[in-house]
Design an enzyme around this catalytic site. Sequence first.
Site, PDB file in Angstrom:
ATOM      1  N   ASP A   1       8.813  -2.854  -4.995  1.00 40.02           N
ATOM      2  CA  ASP A   1       7.362  -2.365  -5.021  1.00 40.02           C
ATOM      3  C   ASP A   1       7.150  -1.507  -5.926  1.00 40.02           C
ATOM      4  O   ASP A   1       6.107  -1.357  -6.563  1.00 40.02           O
ATOM      5  CB  ASP A   1       6.944  -2.022  -3.459  1.00 40.02           C
TER       6      ASP A   1
ATOM      7  N   SER B   1       0.744  -1.243  -0.063  1.00 35.32           N
ATOM      8  CA  SER B   1      -0.066   0.049   0.083  1.00 35.32           C
ATOM      9  C   SER B   1       0.851   1.140   0.038  1.00 35.32           C
ATOM     10  O   SER B   1       0.595   2.344  -0.472  1.00 35.32           O
ATOM     11  CB  SER B   1      -0.903  -0.127   1.208  1.00 35.32           C
ATOM     12  N   SER B   2       2.058   1.148   0.616  1.00 36.41           N
ATOM     13  CA  SER B   2       2.823   2.428   0.624  1.00 36.41           C
ATOM     14  C   SER B   2       3.410   2.721  -0.652  1.00 36.41           C
ATOM     15  O   SER B   2       3.200   4.103  -1.139  1.00 36.41           O
ATOM     16  CB  SER B   2       4.158   2.106   1.647  1.00 36.41           C
TER      17      SER B   2
END
Length: 407
Positions: A198, A143-144
């Site tokens: 990510d 989510s970051s």
Amino acid sequence: MAVIVNDAWTMDEGATRVRALFEQYFAAQPTAIHSAPGRVNVIGEHTDYNGGFALPMALPHRTFAAVRQRGDRIVRLVSAQESGVREVNLDDIDTHDSNNPVDGWPAYVVGVAWALEQAGHGPLPGLDIAIDSCVPFGAGLSSSAALECAVAAAWDSLVPMGADGARLLDSDEGRARLVSACVQAENEIAGAPTGGMDQAASLRCVEGHVILLDCRDQSVQHIPFDLAAVDTELLVTDTRAPHALADGQYARRRNACESAARALGVSLLVELSDDVDWSKLTEEETKRVRHVTREIHRTLAFVRVLERADLTADALRELGQLMDESHESLRYDYEVTCPELDTSVEVARANGAYGARMTGGGFGGSSIALVPTDAVDTVMEAIVEAFDKSGFNEPHFLRASPSAPAQ
Ligand code: ADP
Ligand code: MG
């Protein structure tokens, strides 16, 4: 027992929600809406900071940002997942180590502007920003990064940062530059160590594909991963395990890898040849290096299966086997699993999955299982039941297909 499936919002649904939130707090219309996906790493865990390979894909679950440019350098932010309106002046941002860090979640947002300016793309305008997301928080699904990449897309669209007025978003090379800014924001302003997988997944993936990320030079290769065509799914189990024990463990693993690399005379563990002089390593380093070197081989083997031909049942079993081996290695050599992760993969395998493994950093978070579509319900029910019996938190499930990048 109830099975809770966390469905992704459609693009329209996400846009409608975030627009309404913007209007509620800022009493004006947003001028643009951007979004970026969370990710799941299919295989190649804890290899990114060792210069190895990872194989992430974007989730259909996204974080949405509604924005409106301001005439000053103030960023006002509101998130449906946090309380209150926060305000940060872009001129006041300092690194996390300084006496003047940005507190809490706004660091992920304004950190991106800070990093873009550090890279020479400033000065950037202040923004009013409303955020809403269906990417679960702290579940190992990034989510970051979804948050950072959504706001990076917003600033790049308002002030196109590529050559000749193009946006960085318009080319993969430009997107790679946005990745660097997001990584720097998370490391230096939010103060959370991240290896970059990510953000690369969120910005550089392609729908229907996994990306083979070479973490040494940040190059990517898009590889088709069309599970739907072979009636198979990647089922994500968000274990919702408490993260309490994870403090400092990520840094400890990284340090062990770095000290082992020094002892073996390489700058990154990916450079090791097959005959490692194990006598130079402590017992802890030996286990960590064993995981990293084998995981890099497994990731490349996984890609070879995907590239070979159609995903026959045999090929799916091979992929499953590699996922199983990855999990066992993360469990016994890297020591980053937890009872919830171990239980979810064991139960998935026992109920028809081709294979299963934890994904993300570990110590909680999520696992993934490669499951024939007609066995998905059985697997989910069995996991819910096993968690209940063990007194674990109730798990949530996500049904993942490789989705579109930040836009
Ligand atoms: P993960 O990336 O695995 O979900 P992290 O701990 O890296 O977990 O990032 C979670 C943090 O990111 C949250 O604690 C919060 O500070 C920030 N964040 C992520 N999504 C949002 C959001 N929608 N609104 C506000 N903050 C968010
Ligand atoms: Mg994160």
